[in-house]
Motif scaffolding. Structure first.
Motif, PDB file in Angstrom:
ATOM      1  N   TRP A 107      26.424  38.880  48.269  1.00  0.00           N
ATOM      2  CA  TRP A 107      25.113  38.123  49.141  1.00  0.00           C
ATOM      3  C   TRP A 107      24.584  39.101  50.026  1.00  0.00           C
ATOM      4  O   TRP A 107      23.170  39.544  49.620  1.00  0.00           O
ATOM      5  N   SER A 110      23.049  41.724  47.649  1.00  0.00           N
ATOM      6  CA  SER A 110      21.647  41.462  47.072  1.00  0.00           C
ATOM      7  C   SER A 110      20.391  41.371  48.017  1.00  0.00           C
ATOM      8  O   SER A 110      19.488  42.160  47.743  1.00  0.00           O
ATOM      9  N   ASN A 111      20.745  40.655  49.031  1.00  0.00           N
ATOM     10  CA  ASN A 111      19.822  40.809  50.194  1.00  0.00           C
ATOM     11  C   ASN A 111      19.248  42.062  50.657  1.00  0.00           C
ATOM     12  O   ASN A 111      18.070  42.264  50.826  1.00  0.00           O
ATOM     13  N   SER A 112      20.286  42.975  50.760  1.00  0.00           N
ATOM     14  CA  SER A 112      19.810  44.577  51.082  1.00  0.00           C
ATOM     15  C   SER A 112      19.332  45.128  50.128  1.00  0.00           C
ATOM     16  O   SER A 112      18.655  46.261  50.424  1.00  0.00           O
ATOM     17  N   PRO A 116      16.757  37.756  46.169  1.00  0.00           N
ATOM     18  CA  PRO A 116      17.317  36.455  46.657  1.00  0.00           C
ATOM     19  C   PRO A 116      18.698  36.383  46.046  1.00  0.00           C
ATOM     20  O   PRO A 116      19.216  36.862  44.938  1.00  0.00           O
ATOM     21  N   THR A 124      18.409  28.390  47.138  1.00  0.00           N
ATOM     22  CA  THR A 124      18.546  29.602  47.602  1.00  0.00           C
ATOM     23  C   THR A 124      19.137  29.783  48.926  1.00  0.00           C
ATOM     24  O   THR A 124      18.838  29.190  49.680  1.00  0.00           O
ATOM     25  N   THR A 127      18.430  34.360  53.605  1.00  0.00           N
ATOM     26  CA  THR A 127      18.800  36.087  53.667  1.00  0.00           C
ATOM     27  C   THR A 127      19.029  36.424  54.811  1.00  0.00           C
ATOM     28  O   THR A 127      18.867  36.115  55.950  1.00  0.00           O
ATOM     29  N   GLY A 130      17.886  41.822  55.637  1.00  0.00           N
ATOM     30  CA  GLY A 130      16.843  42.299  54.963  1.00  0.00           C
ATOM     31  C   GLY A 130      17.114  43.589  54.373  1.00  0.00           C
ATOM     32  O   GLY A 130      18.148  44.228  54.260  1.00  0.00           O
ATOM     33  N   GLU A 131      16.000  44.015  53.719  1.00  0.00           N
ATOM     34  CA  GLU A 131      16.055  45.399  52.552  1.00  0.00           C
ATOM     35  C   GLU A 131      16.662  46.382  53.271  1.00  0.00           C
ATOM     36  O   GLU A 131      15.890  46.654  54.401  1.00  0.00           O
TER      37      GLU A 131
END
Length: 179
Positions: A107, A110-112, A116, A124, A127, A130-131
């Motif tokens: 999780w 994926s988020n970083s 999503p 969904t 988040t 964040g990236e």
């Protein structure tokens, strides 16, 4: 057919959770190894979505398992020695930890990575980070440990088979719902 675990038996909820989790976990590790080797494209994207959805499912089963253990504790292990007793608990503990850490690291990964995490297009997940390239790299390394969990699964299976074949006790039969 008992729902709850007994003193010497597993109830249907524990058995169902065990076997569904086992097949999901093994499938997720194999799918993860396979899709990692694929070139970018629609097949890889679809497999990643499936992997994420199944990972969420495994995570939900693990939460259910932990809650259920409070409601209906497992029967005592049928260990022959103190070492086997400790090893059995350690292997199970590592598997439980993996079934929590791997979905969470996936999780975060994926988020970083700016993606999503959806559960079969039904919902969904929020988040949670964040990236972020550095966090993504760390989460990726943690998640990569997942393929090594197959070795722990093999220890778990070997222990069950030893009890069944060598000791001829009911360890495996209890998880199959038999006396």
């Amino acid at each position: 057919m008992e729902l709850k675990n007994g003193e010497n038996s597993y109830g249907v909820i524990s058995r169902a959770n065990h076997w569904i989790s086992a097949f999901l976990f093994i499938g997720l590790v194999i799918l993860g190894i396979y899709m990692h080797e694929l070139d970018k494209g629609p097949e890889k994207t679809e497999l990643y979505a499936l992997h994420k959805s199944l990972g969420i499912g495994l995570f939900m089963l693990m939460i259910l398992r932990l809650v259920w253990l409070k409601v209906s504790p497992n029967p005592e292990q049928l260990s022959k020695t103190k070492f086997e007793h400790i090893l059995g608990h350690a292997v199970k503990g590592i598997l439980y930890l993996a079934m929590l850490i791997l979905p969470i690291s996936g999780w975060v990964m994926s988020n970083s990575g700016g993606h999503p995490v959806a559960f079969f297009d039904l919902f969904t997940l929020p988040t949670i980070v964040g990236e972020n390239h550095d966090i993504h790299e760390i989460a990726e390394e943690v998640h990569e440990i997942g393929k090594w969990m197959l070795l722990i699964i093999l220890l778990h299976v070997a222990g069950a088979l030893k009890h069944h074949i060598v000791y001829k006790d009911s360890t495996l039969l209890r998880m199959l719902g038999r006396k």
